[in-house]
Structures are given as C-alpha cells and as structure tokens.
Design a protein around this motif. Structure first.
Motif, PDB file in Angstrom:
ATOM      1  N   LEU A 175       0.817  -1.208   0.000  1.00  0.00           N
ATOM      2  CA  LEU A 175       0.000   0.000   0.000  1.00  0.00           C
ATOM      3  C   LEU A 175       0.853   1.261   0.000  1.00  0.00           C
ATOM      4  CD1 LEU A 175      -1.834  -2.317   1.374  1.00  0.00           C
ATOM      5  CD2 LEU A 175      -3.173  -0.428   2.253  1.00  0.00           C
ATOM      6  N   PHE A 176       1.939   1.259   0.762  1.00  0.00           N
ATOM      7  CA  PHE A 176       2.751   2.456   0.939  1.00  0.00           C
ATOM      8  C   PHE A 176       4.135   2.254   0.332  1.00  0.00           C
ATOM      9  CE2 PHE A 176      -0.410   2.574   4.290  1.00  0.00           C
ATOM     10  CZ  PHE A 176      -0.852   3.889   4.250  1.00  0.00           C
ATOM     11  N   ASP A 177       4.637   3.314  -0.279  1.00  0.00           N
ATOM     12  CA  ASP A 177       5.928   3.267  -0.940  1.00  0.00           C
ATOM     13  C   ASP A 177       7.059   3.179   0.086  1.00  0.00           C
ATOM     14  OD1 ASP A 177       8.369   5.069  -2.172  1.00  0.00           O
ATOM     15  OD2 ASP A 177       7.333   3.874  -3.701  1.00  0.00           O
ATOM     16  N   ASP A 178       8.072   2.383  -0.255  1.00  0.00           N
ATOM     17  CA  ASP A 178       9.211   2.226   0.647  1.00  0.00           C
ATOM     18  C   ASP A 178       9.898   3.554   0.931  1.00  0.00           C
ATOM     19  OD1 ASP A 178       9.006  -0.475   1.169  1.00  0.00           O
ATOM     20  OD2 ASP A 178      10.295  -1.073  -0.494  1.00  0.00           O
ATOM     21  N   ASN A 179       9.944   4.443  -0.070  1.00  0.00           N
ATOM     22  CA  ASN A 179      10.588   5.739   0.141  1.00  0.00           C
ATOM     23  C   ASN A 179       9.855   6.555   1.201  1.00  0.00           C
ATOM     24  OD1 ASN A 179      12.623   5.323  -1.751  1.00  0.00           O
ATOM     25  ND2 ASN A 179      11.404   6.144  -3.440  1.00  0.00           N
ATOM     26  N   GLU A 180       8.516   6.501   1.191  1.00  0.00           N
ATOM     27  CA  GLU A 180       7.735   7.204   2.210  1.00  0.00           C
ATOM     28  C   GLU A 180       8.051   6.653   3.594  1.00  0.00           C
ATOM     29  OE1 GLU A 180       3.512   8.624   0.749  1.00  0.00           O
ATOM     30  OE2 GLU A 180       3.804   6.514   0.221  1.00  0.00           O
ATOM     31  N   VAL A 184       9.748   8.794   6.792  1.00  0.00           N
ATOM     32  CA  VAL A 184       9.148   8.931   8.115  1.00  0.00           C
ATOM     33  C   VAL A 184      10.100   8.388   9.183  1.00  0.00           C
ATOM     34  CG1 VAL A 184       7.272   8.170   9.615  1.00  0.00           C
ATOM     35  CG2 VAL A 184       6.773   8.892   7.283  1.00  0.00           C
ATOM     36  N   ALA A 185      10.729   7.260   8.891  1.00  0.00           N
ATOM     37  CA  ALA A 185      11.684   6.695   9.846  1.00  0.00           C
ATOM     38  C   ALA A 185      12.824   7.665  10.117  1.00  0.00           C
ATOM     39  CB  ALA A 185      12.214   5.360   9.325  1.00  0.00           C
ATOM     40  N   ALA A 186      13.336   8.293   9.062  1.00  0.00           N
ATOM     41  CA  ALA A 186      14.450   9.225   9.221  1.00  0.00           C
ATOM     42  C   ALA A 186      14.051  10.452  10.036  1.00  0.00           C
ATOM     43  CB  ALA A 186      14.966   9.650   7.843  1.00  0.00           C
ATOM     44  N   HIS A 187      12.819  10.942   9.846  1.00  0.00           N
ATOM     45  CA  HIS A 187      12.393  12.159  10.522  1.00  0.00           C
ATOM     46  C   HIS A 187      11.953  11.914  11.958  1.00  0.00           C
ATOM     47  CE1 HIS A 187      12.088  13.924   6.391  1.00  0.00           C
ATOM     48  NE2 HIS A 187      12.531  14.970   7.046  1.00  0.00           N
ATOM     49  N   THR A 188      11.504  10.704  12.265  1.00  0.00           N
ATOM     50  CA  THR A 188      10.990  10.437  13.611  1.00  0.00           C
ATOM     51  C   THR A 188      11.986   9.719  14.505  1.00  0.00           C
ATOM     52  OG1 THR A 188      10.020   8.315  12.943  1.00  0.00           O
ATOM     53  CG2 THR A 188       8.625  10.293  12.743  1.00  0.00           C
ATOM     54  N   GLN A 232      -4.483  22.065   5.235  1.00  0.00           N
ATOM     55  CA  GLN A 232      -3.920  22.799   6.373  1.00  0.00           C
ATOM     56  C   GLN A 232      -2.515  22.323   6.693  1.00  0.00           C
ATOM     57  OE1 GLN A 232      -6.997  21.991   9.161  1.00  0.00           O
ATOM     58  NE2 GLN A 232      -8.404  23.465   8.244  1.00  0.00           N
ATOM     59  N   LEU A 233      -2.287  21.021   6.609  1.00  0.00           N
ATOM     60  CA  LEU A 233      -0.949  20.491   6.837  1.00  0.00           C
ATOM     61  C   LEU A 233       0.013  20.986   5.761  1.00  0.00           C
ATOM     62  CD1 LEU A 233      -1.736  16.836   7.913  1.00  0.00           C
ATOM     63  CD2 LEU A 233      -0.339  18.441   9.218  1.00  0.00           C
ATOM     64  N   SER A 234      -0.471  21.026   4.523  1.00  0.00           N
ATOM     65  CA  SER A 234       0.381  21.474   3.420  1.00  0.00           C
ATOM     66  C   SER A 234       0.841  22.908   3.631  1.00  0.00           C
ATOM     67  CB  SER A 234      -0.366  21.351   2.094  1.00  0.00           C
ATOM     68  OG  SER A 234      -0.679  20.005   1.810  1.00  0.00           O
ATOM     69  N   SER A 235      -0.071  23.747   4.127  1.00  0.00           N
ATOM     70  CA  SER A 235       0.286  25.144   4.345  1.00  0.00           C
ATOM     71  C   SER A 235       1.301  25.301   5.456  1.00  0.00           C
ATOM     72  CB  SER A 235      -0.969  25.957   4.674  1.00  0.00           C
ATOM     73  OG  SER A 235      -1.489  25.589   5.938  1.00  0.00           O
ATOM     74  N   ARG A 236       1.331  24.355   6.379  1.00  0.00           N
ATOM     75  CA  ARG A 236       2.296  24.436   7.487  1.00  0.00           C
ATOM     76  C   ARG A 236       3.592  23.727   7.169  1.00  0.00           C
ATOM     77  NH1 ARG A 236       1.287  26.394  12.561  1.00  0.00           N
ATOM     78  NH2 ARG A 236      -0.869  26.862  13.067  1.00  0.00           N
ATOM     79  N   LEU A 237       3.518  22.613   6.522  1.00  0.00           N
ATOM     80  CA  LEU A 237       4.701  21.755   6.376  1.00  0.00           C
ATOM     81  C   LEU A 237       5.185  21.627   4.945  1.00  0.00           C
ATOM     82  CD1 LEU A 237       3.535  18.861   8.729  1.00  0.00           C
ATOM     83  CD2 LEU A 237       4.976  20.826   9.308  1.00  0.00           C
ATOM     84  N   GLY A 238       4.526  22.277   3.991  1.00  0.00           N
ATOM     85  CA  GLY A 238       4.878  22.127   2.584  1.00  0.00           C
ATOM     86  C   GLY A 238       3.951  21.123   1.934  1.00  0.00           C
ATOM     87  N   ALA A 239       3.887  21.139   0.633  1.00  0.00           N
ATOM     88  CA  ALA A 239       2.944  20.287  -0.094  1.00  0.00           C
ATOM     89  C   ALA A 239       3.220  18.810   0.178  1.00  0.00           C
ATOM     90  CB  ALA A 239       3.038  20.553  -1.586  1.00  0.00           C
ATOM     91  N   LEU A 240       2.138  18.071   0.456  1.00  0.00           N
ATOM     92  CA  LEU A 240       2.256  16.630   0.666  1.00  0.00           C
ATOM     93  C   LEU A 240       2.290  15.933  -0.683  1.00  0.00           C
ATOM     94  CD1 LEU A 240      -0.359  16.176   3.515  1.00  0.00           C
ATOM     95  CD2 LEU A 240       2.114  16.036   3.727  1.00  0.00           C
ATOM     96  N   LYS A 241       3.043  14.865  -0.755  1.00  0.00           N
ATOM     97  CA  LYS A 241       3.106  14.110  -2.004  1.00  0.00           C
ATOM     98  C   LYS A 241       1.852  13.254  -2.139  1.00  0.00           C
ATOM     99  CE  LYS A 241       8.135  13.917  -2.170  1.00  0.00           C
ATOM    100  NZ  LYS A 241       9.325  13.065  -2.248  1.00  0.00           N
TER     101      LYS A 241
END
Length: 241
Positions: A175-180, A184-188, A232-241
């Motif tokens: 369901l989810f791309d390995d890059n995503e 998330v792992a790198a940022h958290t 709202q998240l996009s405006s705070r954190l940048g456009a979501l992919k």
C-alpha cells in the motif's frame, strides 16, 4: 466533533506529553506481526492508562471533548489562556497536527525533534490521509483494499461490533511506498519496522473513524474533512506528495 476529531486530539495529546520522547514505539520488537484491536503502537497512544474517557478504543464511538480536548490542545500550542477561540471541528485538525509536527511552542517550551509513540503516529497521520485521497477518497481506498485481498479486514474496520483486524506490517509496502516509509523513519527516529507497524494499525483506525455508521453514507463528509486536513498540513509543512 468531526469524524477524526477524537482520534487526532488523542494522538496530539500523547505527542505533546514531555515523556513521550522516552517511549519506544514498540519496545524494540524485531519481528513485526499482524495485530488485532488497537495493536502495539496505536494502543499505547489511545488506550493508555492515562487517557481520559473522551475516547473509547473498544466501542469506537466519537464523543464530545470531555475536560481536555481540542480547544485545550490549541491553547497549549498557541499559549492562549482561554478556551473556545477556535472551532474544534475538522477546520482546525490539520493546523493542530502541523503545529506539533512543525515543533511549535508548547506550554512556553520548544520541542526539538521527534520520538515516542505519539509523535510517530502524528507523523503517520498525514501519510495515511494522503494515501486515502490518492486512491479516490474513502470509497476508492476501501475498494482498493478489498481488491487486494483484505476484504475481511476492511469489513471489520467499518463494523461497530468487530474489533479492527489490522494489516500485516510485513505486507504494508503493498500500500505504501518504501521511500515514504524510509522518510518517516528518518524524521521520527523510529526504525522502518516501527513505521510499518504503525501504518498497519493507524490505517484501520482511521477507516473505522470515517465510517461510524458501518457504511459509506457519510463519504462526502469524510472526503471533505480529509481534504481540509491535508490542505492545512500542506500550508504548514509544505505540499504533501
């Protein structure tokens, strides 16, 4: 209260807990496995002993905030001393998540970095919502999941009587791309197994919250709320992919 209001408020409340960064998401388990109910990570966030009665993880009922809810979270993020200056519906959920993930001031202190169960789930929430949107909204996402052979799981997510039958973390890359997952792992600071486990638990619970009547009667409302949160998240954190 919006469809996702209680879920987001509990996740954000856990992420704001000063002790959250010291909590390993899944106690460093090496082998991910399929879980039922709220599982390991989400259960620690929503079903912990310190959680108030505003969210019932077994009945999956959406209740109005009880004592400490979205208004209080907004106050904690903005330093406001008064409640009720923002609507606690879907209009503010993306801003609340964005404030936490963006390291906004909380209680006069600046939180640096991520860590713990609450922060991991907060980081996965935009990923799950974006996946639902990319796959055609609530109905399209459920159709894709059932078409992949997860019909029994999807039925349990929509049911008000069954406990969520979570996905197998080992299959979450269907369901989810390995890059995503890696991002998330790198940022958290979580490892990829923890991210997969979190997604395997969070997606079912989000689907459960978006189908309170056990059907797709409220799909337009659900899709509109997802759109608002992502914008709202996009405006705070940048456009979501």
């Amino acid at each position: 209260m919006s469809l996702l209001g209680n879920l987001v408020s509990q996740v954000v409340r856990s992420a704001m807990d000063p002790e959250d960064a010291q909590r390993n998401p899944v106690n460093q388990r090496i082998n991910p496995r399929r879980t039922g109910g709220l599982g390991d990570i989400l259960g620690g966030v929503l079903g912990g002993g310190n959680q108030p009665s505003g969210y019932n993880p077994q009945q999956y009922e959406r209740r109005s905030d009880n004592g400490f809810g979205l208004d209080d979270i907004i106050g904690g993020l903005t330093g406001a001393n008064q409640r009720g200056d923002m609507n606690s519906g879907s209009g503010g959920l993306g801003d609340i998540l964005g404030s936490v993930l963006g390291g906004q001031a909380m209680g006069g202190q600046k939180r640096g970095g991520f860590g713990g169960k609450g922060m991991l789930i907060a980081a996965l929430m935009p990923m799950v919502l974006s996946w639902i949107k990319r796959n055609g909204g609530l109905g399209g996402a459920l159709s894709k999941i059932t078409g992949m052979g997860y019909e029994n799981q999807a039925r349990s997510w929509m049911s008000n009587q069954e406990v969520n039958d979570n996905l197998d973390p080992n299959e979450i890359n269907r369901l989810f791309d390995d890059n995503e997952i890696q991002q998330v792992a790198a940022h958290t600071g979580a490892n990829e197994m923890e991210v997969r486990q979190g997604l395997a638990e969070l997606l079912p619970e989000v689907m459960n919250q978006l189908t309170p009547n056990g059907n797709l009667d409220n799909e337009p409302e659900a899709n509109e709320e997802i759109e608002q949160i992502i914008n709202q998240l996009s405006s705070r954190l940048g456009a979501l992919k």
